[in-house]
Scaffold this motif. Structure first.
Motif, PDB file in Angstrom:
ATOM      1  N   PHE A  42      -2.262  20.923 -21.045  1.00  0.00           N
ATOM      2  CA  PHE A  42      -2.133  19.815 -20.099  1.00  0.00           C
ATOM      3  C   PHE A  42      -1.874  20.313 -18.676  1.00  0.00           C
ATOM      4  CE2 PHE A  42      -1.066  17.420 -23.998  1.00  0.00           C
ATOM      5  CZ  PHE A  42      -1.880  16.316 -23.814  1.00  0.00           C
ATOM      6  N   ASN A  43      -2.556  19.704 -17.741  1.00  0.00           N
ATOM      7  CA  ASN A  43      -2.263  19.855 -16.317  1.00  0.00           C
ATOM      8  C   ASN A  43      -1.864  18.484 -15.779  1.00  0.00           C
ATOM      9  OD1 ASN A  43      -2.749  22.615 -15.892  1.00  0.00           O
ATOM     10  ND2 ASN A  43      -4.945  22.312 -15.695  1.00  0.00           N
ATOM     11  N   PRO A  44      -0.574  18.248 -15.586  1.00  0.00           N
ATOM     12  CA  PRO A  44      -0.124  16.933 -15.110  1.00  0.00           C
ATOM     13  C   PRO A  44       0.031  16.889 -13.590  1.00  0.00           C
ATOM     14  CG  PRO A  44       1.764  18.191 -15.837  1.00  0.00           C
ATOM     15  CD  PRO A  44       0.551  19.096 -15.985  1.00  0.00           C
ATOM     16  N   TYR A  45       0.128  15.683 -13.072  1.00  0.00           N
ATOM     17  CA  TYR A  45       0.423  15.441 -11.653  1.00  0.00           C
ATOM     18  C   TYR A  45      -0.569  16.127 -10.725  1.00  0.00           C
ATOM     19  CZ  TYR A  45       4.814  13.756 -13.616  1.00  0.00           C
ATOM     20  OH  TYR A  45       5.738  13.072 -14.358  1.00  0.00           O
ATOM     21  N   VAL A  46      -1.818  15.938 -10.993  1.00  0.00           N
ATOM     22  CA  VAL A  46      -2.850  16.416 -10.072  1.00  0.00           C
ATOM     23  C   VAL A  46      -3.603  15.204  -9.538  1.00  0.00           C
ATOM     24  CG1 VAL A  46      -3.070  18.625 -11.239  1.00  0.00           C
ATOM     25  CG2 VAL A  46      -4.579  16.772 -11.895  1.00  0.00           C
ATOM     26  N   VAL A  47      -4.056  15.297  -8.322  1.00  0.00           N
ATOM     27  CA  VAL A  47      -4.743  14.181  -7.672  1.00  0.00           C
ATOM     28  C   VAL A  47      -6.242  14.461  -7.654  1.00  0.00           C
ATOM     29  CG1 VAL A  47      -5.007  12.848  -5.545  1.00  0.00           C
ATOM     30  CG2 VAL A  47      -2.729  13.612  -6.276  1.00  0.00           C
ATOM     31  N   VAL A  48      -7.003  13.545  -8.209  1.00  0.00           N
ATOM     32  CA  VAL A  48      -8.466  13.635  -8.226  1.00  0.00           C
ATOM     33  C   VAL A  48      -9.020  12.314  -7.714  1.00  0.00           C
ATOM     34  CG1 VAL A  48     -10.525  13.962  -9.649  1.00  0.00           C
ATOM     35  CG2 VAL A  48      -8.428  15.228 -10.189  1.00  0.00           C
ATOM     36  N   ASN A  49      -9.837  12.385  -6.694  1.00  0.00           N
ATOM     37  CA  ASN A  49     -10.411  11.172  -6.081  1.00  0.00           C
ATOM     38  C   ASN A  49      -9.334  10.189  -5.635  1.00  0.00           C
ATOM     39  OD1 ASN A  49     -12.952  12.186  -6.499  1.00  0.00           O
ATOM     40  ND2 ASN A  49     -13.468  10.834  -8.193  1.00  0.00           N
ATOM     41  N   GLY A  50      -8.218  10.729  -5.170  1.00  0.00           N
ATOM     42  CA  GLY A  50      -7.138   9.878  -4.682  1.00  0.00           C
ATOM     43  C   GLY A  50      -6.287   9.257  -5.769  1.00  0.00           C
ATOM     44  N   ILE A  51      -6.494   9.659  -7.046  1.00  0.00           N
ATOM     45  CA  ILE A  51      -5.774   9.081  -8.181  1.00  0.00           C
ATOM     46  C   ILE A  51      -4.937  10.165  -8.846  1.00  0.00           C
ATOM     47  CG2 ILE A  51      -6.030   7.863 -10.383  1.00  0.00           C
ATOM     48  CD1 ILE A  51      -8.839   7.024  -9.392  1.00  0.00           C
ATOM     49  N   ALA A  57      -5.998  -2.973 -12.162  1.00  0.00           N
ATOM     50  CA  ALA A  57      -5.845  -2.651 -13.579  1.00  0.00           C
ATOM     51  C   ALA A  57      -4.403  -2.326 -13.942  1.00  0.00           C
ATOM     52  CB  ALA A  57      -6.748  -1.471 -13.951  1.00  0.00           C
ATOM     53  N   GLN A  58      -3.648  -1.769 -13.012  1.00  0.00           N
ATOM     54  CA  GLN A  58      -2.281  -1.381 -13.321  1.00  0.00           C
ATOM     55  C   GLN A  58      -1.258  -2.464 -12.970  1.00  0.00           C
ATOM     56  OE1 GLN A  58      -1.629   2.636 -11.746  1.00  0.00           O
ATOM     57  NE2 GLN A  58      -2.657   3.451 -13.555  1.00  0.00           N
ATOM     58  N   ASP A  59      -1.743  -3.608 -12.527  1.00  0.00           N
ATOM     59  CA  ASP A  59      -0.920  -4.820 -12.405  1.00  0.00           C
ATOM     60  C   ASP A  59       0.401  -4.591 -11.675  1.00  0.00           C
ATOM     61  OD1 ASP A  59      -0.324  -7.572 -12.864  1.00  0.00           O
ATOM     62  OD2 ASP A  59       0.990  -6.972 -14.514  1.00  0.00           O
ATOM     63  N   GLY A  60       0.314  -4.020 -10.508  1.00  0.00           N
ATOM     64  CA  GLY A  60       1.508  -3.899  -9.686  1.00  0.00           C
ATOM     65  C   GLY A  60       2.477  -2.816 -10.102  1.00  0.00           C
ATOM     66  N   THR A  61       2.133  -2.053 -11.139  1.00  0.00           N
ATOM     67  CA  THR A  61       2.996  -0.954 -11.584  1.00  0.00           C
ATOM     68  C   THR A  61       2.161   0.322 -11.660  1.00  0.00           C
ATOM     69  OG1 THR A  61       4.205  -2.539 -12.956  1.00  0.00           O
ATOM     70  CG2 THR A  61       4.664  -0.211 -13.326  1.00  0.00           C
ATOM     71  N   PRO A  62       1.945   0.991 -10.529  1.00  0.00           N
ATOM     72  CA  PRO A  62       1.082   2.178 -10.528  1.00  0.00           C
ATOM     73  C   PRO A  62       1.646   3.306 -11.384  1.00  0.00           C
ATOM     74  CG  PRO A  62       2.226   1.950  -8.426  1.00  0.00           C
ATOM     75  CD  PRO A  62       2.492   0.692  -9.197  1.00  0.00           C
ATOM     76  N   ASP A 106       0.827  -1.209   0.000  1.00  0.00           N
ATOM     77  CA  ASP A 106       0.000   0.000   0.000  1.00  0.00           C
ATOM     78  C   ASP A 106       0.858   1.254   0.000  1.00  0.00           C
ATOM     79  OD1 ASP A 106      -2.304  -1.490  -0.018  1.00  0.00           O
ATOM     80  OD2 ASP A 106      -2.587  -1.404   2.159  1.00  0.00           O
ATOM     81  N   GLU A 107       1.998   1.166   0.659  1.00  0.00           N
ATOM     82  CA  GLU A 107       2.892   2.324   0.707  1.00  0.00           C
ATOM     83  C   GLU A 107       3.436   2.651  -0.687  1.00  0.00           C
ATOM     84  OE1 GLU A 107       7.006   3.803   2.932  1.00  0.00           O
ATOM     85  OE2 GLU A 107       6.097   1.869   3.465  1.00  0.00           O
ATOM     86  N   GLU A 108       3.804   1.623  -1.453  1.00  0.00           N
ATOM     87  CA  GLU A 108       4.302   1.837  -2.812  1.00  0.00           C
ATOM     88  C   GLU A 108       3.199   2.418  -3.701  1.00  0.00           C
ATOM     89  OE1 GLU A 108       7.657  -1.589  -3.545  1.00  0.00           O
ATOM     90  OE2 GLU A 108       5.555  -2.233  -3.409  1.00  0.00           O
ATOM     91  N   LEU A 109       1.981   1.939  -3.503  1.00  0.00           N
ATOM     92  CA  LEU A 109       0.862   2.445  -4.281  1.00  0.00           C
ATOM     93  C   LEU A 109       0.590   3.905  -3.956  1.00  0.00           C
ATOM     94  CD1 LEU A 109      -1.481   1.845  -6.268  1.00  0.00           C
ATOM     95  CD2 LEU A 109      -2.863   1.219  -4.274  1.00  0.00           C
ATOM     96  N   ARG A 110       0.658   4.261  -2.672  1.00  0.00           N
ATOM     97  CA  ARG A 110       0.349   5.622  -2.248  1.00  0.00           C
ATOM     98  C   ARG A 110       1.376   6.637  -2.739  1.00  0.00           C
ATOM     99  NH1 ARG A 110      -1.470   3.113   2.590  1.00  0.00           N
ATOM    100  NH2 ARG A 110       0.576   3.437   3.552  1.00  0.00           N
ATOM    101  N   LYS A 111       2.563   6.193  -3.099  1.00  0.00           N
ATOM    102  CA  LYS A 111       3.554   7.121  -3.648  1.00  0.00           C
ATOM    103  C   LYS A 111       3.077   7.704  -4.976  1.00  0.00           C
ATOM    104  CE  LYS A 111       7.699   5.130  -1.522  1.00  0.00           C
ATOM    105  NZ  LYS A 111       8.986   4.430  -1.772  1.00  0.00           N
ATOM    106  N   ILE A 112       2.263   6.938  -5.690  1.00  0.00           N
ATOM    107  CA  ILE A 112       1.692   7.410  -6.951  1.00  0.00           C
ATOM    108  C   ILE A 112       0.256   7.868  -6.751  1.00  0.00           C
ATOM    109  CG2 ILE A 112       1.204   6.828  -9.355  1.00  0.00           C
ATOM    110  CD1 ILE A 112       4.158   6.864  -8.682  1.00  0.00           C
ATOM    111  N   HIS A 113      -0.580   6.969  -6.270  1.00  0.00           N
ATOM    112  CA  HIS A 113      -2.003   7.264  -6.051  1.00  0.00           C
ATOM    113  C   HIS A 113      -2.280   7.304  -4.546  1.00  0.00           C
ATOM    114  CE1 HIS A 113      -2.538   6.560 -10.296  1.00  0.00           C
ATOM    115  NE2 HIS A 113      -2.193   5.303 -10.201  1.00  0.00           N
ATOM    116  N   PRO A 114      -2.483   8.478  -3.977  1.00  0.00           N
ATOM    117  CA  PRO A 114      -2.648   8.588  -2.516  1.00  0.00           C
ATOM    118  C   PRO A 114      -3.773   7.728  -1.943  1.00  0.00           C
ATOM    119  CG  PRO A 114      -2.335  10.754  -3.493  1.00  0.00           C
ATOM    120  CD  PRO A 114      -2.494   9.796  -4.627  1.00  0.00           C
ATOM    121  N   LYS A 115      -4.899   7.634  -2.661  1.00  0.00           N
ATOM    122  CA  LYS A 115      -6.029   6.839  -2.150  1.00  0.00           C
ATOM    123  C   LYS A 115      -6.702   6.111  -3.307  1.00  0.00           C
ATOM    124  CE  LYS A 115      -7.111   9.872   1.781  1.00  0.00           C
ATOM    125  NZ  LYS A 115      -8.166  10.708   2.426  1.00  0.00           N
ATOM    126  N   ALA A 116      -5.926   5.339  -4.033  1.00  0.00           N
ATOM    127  CA  ALA A 116      -6.461   4.672  -5.220  1.00  0.00           C
ATOM    128  C   ALA A 116      -7.402   3.540  -4.846  1.00  0.00           C
ATOM    129  CB  ALA A 116      -5.325   4.129  -6.072  1.00  0.00           C
TER     130      ALA A 116
END
Length: 558
Positions: free
Chosen positions: A260-269, A204-209, A187-197
């Motif tokens: 483009f607006n990159p690196y924004v978090v929406v709904n934890g993604i 869907a992302q098969d272990g590579t967020p 979960d910690e590795e996932l949260r580095k990319i998606h805070p609350k995915a």
């Protein structure tokens, strides 16, 4: 908002005309010195204006938001219906063709040859899905995918109050470009990319967020950014400090018309979203003036909100990609070669591909891991063209379309049929190809202008059945290697400048910090891809000496 209410009241005498400073504050057109805020008159009138116009604004905003929500629901519903139609059958080739053509015996007696006539007289002035050529027109554009993941993605556009008419998700964040690894991340590795995915994203992302990419099609860019900046100012760089006019100017006048607006978090993604005006998107899909977004839609995407005009335009875009690929291919080829040629169109001339910022195996990975998605996208279109067909016994097997095996195809190299393909290329793109061949064939300018004038049977919204004439047939009869060279050159011309300027405006629209992060990640992908290729080459080189030594030992024994 205030100026629309204050000015008529001044004209009818309901406000004191001797209060120019109050009028100046209400009108954006001419600045004047304001009354001191301590003024009793100012305080009373300001309170009246706040009550009166805040109420009107609230009512108008509520009405606009209700209208936008209703239209957003309609566009989402259309995408849901099309995706559900595409999801119903997972077995037969005919059902896939029926879905895209409307030729199912249960719903219509129309044949594929009949439905291809929609291209004879395309009318882009449509505003309803009922105006499409047939009920299931363009369903091939909708790729079925995991229902839970689909619901997660559909919620992203609803987090924007600014109205979104067309939306799709694309890229490796939704279409993995490698085989399932079975990798389990914490979960910690996932949260580095998606805070609350949600769990659906993790699966869907098969272990590579990864960051998920979106494109939002909007009606009016400045209005959209104005609304979005009020809600999501933190999505923007310092450019937004200059106002929505500056943002929309940079979007529409620089690069390919995308912001483009990159690196924004929406709904934890973690997401990146690009904003494009629908007219700009339609023009690129039908004319290929930049191939920036048209090229993205050559590949499978997940359409979340649909628009009838864009669905029609994208079907033209997909047919154009198929025809262009056929001009670049020999008489016999495989699906791998066809789909790689199509997927590679948008990367020709893209400066990122000549820099260490993209995986060198990107196109190969896209096609290799999405064969069935590409087949669903293009199979109905292949069936409508008279000069290409499958030439593989496996194509007669049941369920073959869901097999990852690459099948063989053949195309008719008859100059008349290929000349018709040249004539039906997108207008802006075709004009560049004509110009190249005018130089190659040394056609005098007056003769060339006359020839072009005679062939101008198009207008802004439709065209008659376009048949290739002598010039088009001469182009199609050119040496295949030379024709490929010319077509590739035109693709590069089309893409190079818009893609370059689009990349250069990245620091302006995204900010330097996010741009550096983006480039760093792209360079990492480049290194990983290059390392993988070198490892494959080394492994292949190690196998060859072993094979040779085995042969030598057998000879010695004899």
């Amino acid at each position: 908002m205030a100026s629309r209410g204050v000015l008529p009241q001044v004209l009818t005498g309901r406000l004191n005309p001797r209060a120019p400073s109050l009028l100046a504050r209400a009108s954006p057109f001419r600045p004047q010195a304001a009354l001191p805020t301590s003024s009793l008159y100012y305080q009373r009138q300001a309170a009246v204006l706040r009550r009166r116009y805040a109420t009107a604004r609230d009512e108008n905003d509520a009405a606009d938001q209700a209208k936008d929500a209703r239209e957003g629901s309609e566009h989402e519903h259309a995408a849901n219906v099309a995706t559900d139609t595409a999801s119903k059958d997972t077995k037969s080739k005919q059902a896939v063709l029926d879905e895209a053509s409307g030729s199912s015996a249960s719903s219509s007696t129309t044949t594929l040859d009949d439905t291809s006539d929609w291209e004879t007289n395309v009318n882009m002035n449509i505003d309803s899905f009922k105006q499409l050529p047939h009920p299931n027109f363009g369903v091939n554009q909708f790729i079925p995918f995991d229902p839970e993941f689909r619901e997660v993605l559909k919620q992203i556009p609803w987090e924007f109050r600014a109205p979104i008419r067309y939306a799709f998700a694309y890229g490796s964040g939704v279409f993995p470009q490698s085989k399932p690894s079975g990798k389990v991340i914490t979960d910690e590795e996932l949260r580095k990319i998606h805070p609350k995915a949600p769990e659906a994203v993790k699966r869907a992302q098969d272990g590579t967020p990864k960051m998920i990419d979106f494109i939002f099609g909007v009606t009016h860019t400045q209005h959209w950014h104005s609304l979005n900046m009020k809600q999501h100012r933190h999505h923007y760089s310092a450019l937004a400090s200059l106002g929505s006019g500056a943002v929309s100017y940079v979007q529409d006048k620089m690069g390919a018309g995308v912001y483009f607006n990159p690196y924004v978090v929406v709904n934890g993604i973690l997401i990146k979203y690009g904003v494009v005006q629908l007219d700009t998107l339609e023009r690129d899909l039908t004319q290929w003036d930049t191939l920036y977004l048209a090229g993205r839609l050559h590949k499978p995407v997940k359409i979340l909100r649909d628009d009838p005009r864009i669905r029609l335009a994208n079907q033209i875009n997909l047919l154009s990609a198929l025809r262009t690929a056929l001009l670049l291919l020999p008489p016999k080829f495989t699906e791998d070669e066809l789909f790689a040629t199509i997927a590679g169109i948008s990367y020709l001339g893209d400066p990122r591909m000549s820099l260490p910022t993209e995986n060198p195996s990107k196109v190969k990975n896209i096609v290799g891991n999405n064969m069935t998605n590409f087949r669903r996208l293009y199979l109905p279109l292949i069936e409508t063209l008279p000069n290409v067909e499958y030439n593989d016994s496996s194509a007669t097997e049941r369920d073959w379309i869901w097999n990852d095996k690459s099948l063989n195809l053949v195309q008719d190299m008859d100059p008349v049929k290929r000349g018709n393909m040249v004539r039906r290329l997108p207008k802006a793109f075709r004009s560049k190809l004509y110009f190249e061949y005018q130089k190659k064939f040394a056609i005098p300018q007056l003769d060339f202008d006359k020839m072009m004038e005679e062939s101008q049977n198009e207008d802004a919204v439709s065209f008659k059945r376009r048949q290739g004439g002598g010039f088009e047939q001469r182009i199609a009869s050119d040496d295949p290697a030379e024709l490929r060279k010319q077509v590739r050159s035109v693709i590069k011309q089309t893409i190079n400048w818009p893609a370059t300027t689009q990349s250069l405006k990245g620091p302006l629209t995204s900010g330097f910090k996010r741009t550096i992060r983006y480039l760093s990640e792209k360079m990492d992908k480049y290194r990983q891809g290059k390392d993988a290729e070198e490892a494959k080459t080394a492994a292949a080189a190690e196998e060859k000496p072993i094979e040779k030594s085995e042969v030598d030992s057998k000879v010695e024994k004899k």
